[in-house]
Scaffold this active site. Sequence first.
Site, PDB file in Angstrom:
ATOM      1  N   GLU A  20      75.840  52.903 -37.511  1.00 26.16           N
ATOM      2  CA  GLU A  20      74.757  53.567 -38.243  1.00 26.16           C
ATOM      3  C   GLU A  20      74.626  52.804 -39.550  1.00 26.16           C
ATOM      4  O   GLU A  20      75.451  52.928 -40.448  1.00 26.16           O
ATOM      5  CB  GLU A  20      75.108  55.045 -38.474  1.00 26.16           C
ATOM      6  CG  GLU A  20      73.902  55.899 -38.855  1.00 26.16           C
ATOM      7  CD  GLU A  20      73.634  55.905 -40.338  1.00 26.16           C
ATOM      8  OE1 GLU A  20      72.786  55.087 -40.771  1.00 26.16           O
ATOM      9  OE2 GLU A  20      74.252  56.699 -41.058  1.00 26.16           O
TER      10      GLU A  20
ATOM     11  N   GLU B 190      66.285  47.318 -48.277  1.00 26.66           N
ATOM     12  CA  GLU B 190      66.668  48.708 -48.478  1.00 26.66           C
ATOM     13  C   GLU B 190      66.939  48.942 -49.961  1.00 26.66           C
ATOM     14  O   GLU B 190      67.678  48.183 -50.592  1.00 26.66           O
ATOM     15  CB  GLU B 190      67.924  49.051 -47.674  1.00 26.66           C
ATOM     16  CG  GLU B 190      68.346  50.502 -47.849  1.00 26.66           C
ATOM     17  CD  GLU B 190      69.548  50.877 -46.993  1.00 26.66           C
ATOM     18  OE1 GLU B 190      69.638  52.060 -46.620  1.00 26.66           O
ATOM     19  OE2 GLU B 190      70.374  50.003 -46.701  1.00 26.66           O
TER      20      GLU B 190
ATOM     21  N   CYS C 276      70.857  56.428 -46.402  1.00 25.74           N
ATOM     22  CA  CYS C 276      70.215  55.487 -45.480  1.00 25.74           C
ATOM     23  C   CYS C 276      68.931  56.060 -44.907  1.00 25.74           C
ATOM     24  O   CYS C 276      67.997  55.320 -44.586  1.00 25.74           O
ATOM     25  CB  CYS C 276      71.177  55.095 -44.364  1.00 25.74           C
ATOM     26  SG  CYS C 276      71.861  56.501 -43.464  1.00 25.74           S
TER      27      CYS C 276
END
Length: 449
Positions: free
Chosen positions: A227, A354, A261
């Site tokens: 993940e 990100e 995230c």
Amino acid sequence: MQSVNPYTQEVIFNFKELSVNEAENKINLCNQAYLSYQKIPLKERAEKLNLLADLLEEKVDELAHTISLEMGKILSEAKAEVKKCAWVCRYYAENGKEFLKTEEISLSDSSKGEIRIEPLGIIMIIMPWNFPFWQVFRVAAPAMMLGNGIALKHASNVQKCAELMEDLFLKAGFPEGLFTNLCIGVASVSKLIPNRHIKALSLTGSEIAGKKVAEQAGKELKKCVLELGGSNAFIVLEDADLDHAVDMAIQGRFLNSGQSCIAAKRFLVQDGIHDLFVDKFKKRVKELTLGNPFDKVDLGPLAKVKFAEELHKQIHDSIDQGAELICGGLHNKALFEPTILVNVKEEMPVFKEETFGPCAAIRRFSSTEEAIEISNKSNYGLGVSVFTKNVAAAEKHIPKFNEGAVFFNSFVKSDPRLPFGGVKNSGYGRELSKEGILEFANIKTVYFE
């Protein structure tokens, strides 16, 4: 190994890092505990998980305090995290028997088959600091209901949280060593993956870390669930309930000071409502308070000063490329102002990378098809949010999104009842729900003639 309070920058805990040999010894003890634990009935495992949930709820104040001390999460959010861990324990205690039941299949008049679900052994879990309890429990609860053991390698800055979790599992009645905390550095991980007792791995972390772990796990023929990062799009269509969309945008971007995230990071707003959305959103963002996580504030510090410095660079590199800063943009050590950028283009760092902090990057679009195209241009694929009053019409677009999840009129979040995971550079495999408990199972075929 040290924990540093991100608000005061003071060292609060010191830990002795285990040598590789010491870690190997703990893994061996974990395997011995697993060999006995896998034989106990599901009912007894469920009882231990329920007791663990009780302990989490009883100690919520103490545990949340440690979370806030070590990584800066505001206290109310830290308490909510601990309570969510209790929820996932109770979920698998209640549903584990059904998820793991043997399935009988009639093959002919004289033969039949069975599908049995059995544990694999010890799962090494490599976990991050941003949700120091939840990330662990959402893997450990299903794995241990199934009968596996857990060897935890936690982030170096939340080792007190790791110690507390090891103690909780022991107090809940799980065999000593079945949940074991390995206080080790990153360099030791590659030396432990080949250990014959480690049967599989789960990592939540960066794309770079995921590739390294996957490469070594592949060499050892060991399964892994990854993940990794995310850059979720938050799409607001012209017919959306604008006030609700703004409420969700505040929560979806600034929860945990933006260190998630699955946070909403790329805000795509349709032309007809773009300016009004920006005005409403900016007003709400400027009302957010920033400070000591033990005070009544909306955002605490980022977990480390270097994270604030990295986010500052992404923001100001994007400004240099033409983005417009309309709110925030500055930081004081680890405290980072809630930030909004508009006129964002796809080549800018705040769009293509990100952003792990309180920064919202806004881009306008003209049609739903264009929004989907922009959303899919990310290398990540954890989830997307779509805001509209006409969900029935928008549903037809679900297959077009290259994502692990599509949420309507809500920001993306994890829920024990729903599978969680991504595609593309966000990793592979699923956590939570029935799919999560089956990731680390030996699905065994049995044939009777």
